[in-house]
Scaffold this active site. Structure first.
Site, mmCIF file in Angstrom:
data_model
loop_
_atom_site.group_PDB
_atom_site.id
_atom_site.type_symbol
_atom_site.label_atom_id
_atom_site.label_comp_id
_atom_site.label_asym_id
_atom_site.label_seq_id
_atom_site.Cartn_x
_atom_site.Cartn_y
_atom_site.Cartn_z
ATOM 1 N N GLU A 152 -30.223 -23.625 -31.485
ATOM 2 C CA GLU A 152 -30.386 -24.945 -32.098
ATOM 3 C C GLU A 152 -29.902 -24.931 -33.557
ATOM 4 O OE1 GLU A 152 -31.101 -27.741 -30.730
ATOM 5 O OE2 GLU A 152 -31.497 -26.876 -28.755
ATOM 6 N N HIS A 197 -23.795 -32.185 -32.840
ATOM 7 C CA HIS A 197 -24.748 -31.114 -32.507
ATOM 8 C C HIS A 197 -24.682 -30.799 -31.016
ATOM 9 C CE1 HIS A 197 -28.800 -29.134 -32.414
ATOM 10 N NE2 HIS A 197 -28.793 -29.657 -31.205
ATOM 11 N N GLU A 198 -24.707 -31.830 -30.187
ATOM 12 C CA GLU A 198 -24.699 -31.611 -28.738
ATOM 13 C C GLU A 198 -23.382 -31.015 -28.258
ATOM 14 O OE1 GLU A 198 -27.297 -31.703 -27.000
ATOM 15 O OE2 GLU A 198 -28.543 -32.597 -28.562
ATOM 16 N N HIS A 218 -23.254 -27.342 -28.632
ATOM 17 C CA HIS A 218 -23.869 -26.610 -27.512
ATOM 18 C C HIS A 218 -22.832 -26.363 -26.412
ATOM 19 C CE1 HIS A 218 -27.951 -26.373 -28.845
ATOM 20 N NE2 HIS A 218 -28.154 -27.669 -28.868
#
Length: 284
Positions: A200, A126-127, A130
């Site tokens: 997100e 997930h990070e 980003h």
């Protein structure tokens, strides 16, 4: 996200047109705001690490963490970000940096203690999404208008523009600037938060497809949200200002309007991951 960015750009154009129309000296404000933007853009990784007490760790210090980052970087075909750890019991993670070559992924010791390897991989995916999407740069640019509006309000109040009337003897120029700036700031704030929630969800989706294990990310989300609820409220309030960076918000009570939240509701994130799990199951 494209629509939100378009609306922010349109709002910026309207705001500048109003300032020029009332004869405001907006150049000084724009220069100051641009300075803030550049500092935030080029030094976001250092600022975030310093503010959150994170430190970079070597492969020798954190071999398992580096191994997961190495694997995800290879899967995503992207440069490996720097790896950092923050000594905090708050289970969370964040990524920052202006581009893929100048990025850092940081996890807290509380997260490392609580998640099993597949869950940790889901959070890190997930990070890293980003980073791949350049979300820090996008959010920095998106927040520029709000900074300009806030500085413009202070400029009008502190320089006494409120006592000067326009050429037709109408409302004080300062009052016009304050009213317009306040409206622009409020609209910009809402649109920026909307964009944050979109990014997100996009990071959840990309991370789930990268690992091919959306259930692990869903489990991590559920576990982290539950563990955060057990952290003393005083500690959560201290960390709340960093919500925009975090994998999961430090404090996100139901009483806070969803319109102002930096993250989508947990239920919405889990629903999206469940749909992705179904899609991957059908493909298999």
């Amino acid at each position: 996200m494209v629509l939100t960015m378009f609306l922010l750009g349109l709002l910026y154009v309207v705001f500048m047109a109003v300032l020029i129309a009332v004869g405001a000296r907006a150049v000084v404000v724009l220069v100051i705001a641009a300075g803030f933007l550049l500092v935030q853009y080029f030094f976001s990784d250092k600022i975030a690490l310093y503010a959150m007490g994170g430190r970079e760790v070597s492969p020798q210090e954190a071999p398992e963490l580096h191994a997961v980052i190495d694997r995800l970087s290879a899967l995503a075909d992207m440069p490996k970000p720097r790896v950092a750890v923050a000594d905090s019991d708050l289970p969370n993670a964040f990524a920052t940096g202006r581009n893929q070559k100048n990025s850092v992924v940081c996890v807290t010791t509380g997260l490392l203690r609580r998640l099993d390897p597949p869950e940790l991989e889901g959070v890190l995916a997930h990070e890293m999404s980003h980073v791949a999407h350049r979300d820090v740069a996008v959010m920095t640019i998106a927040s520029f208008l709000g900074v300009v509006a806030g500085l413009m309000t202070r400029f009008a109040l502190y320089t006494g523009l409120g006592r000067n009337r326009d050429n037709q003897g109408g409302l004080p120029i300062g009052l016009i600037i304050v009213l317009v700036s306040t409206i622009v700031y409020c609209v910009s704030f809402v649109l920026t938060r909307l964009l944050s929630r979109y990014r997100e969800l996009a990071a959840d989706r990309a991370g789930a497809y990268l690992t091919q294990r959306p259930s692990a990310l869903a489990s991590a989300l559920t576990k982290v949200s539950g563990e955060i609820a057990r952290i003393p409220t005083r500690d959560l309030r201290e960390a709340q200002s960093f919500n925009a960076f975090y994998f999961a918000p430090a404090l996100n009570r139901a009483s806070v309007a969803a319109l102002f939240a930096t993250h989508p509701p947990l239920e919405k994130r889990l629903e999206q991951l469940a749909r992705i799990s179904g899609e991957l199951g059908r493909e298999a």
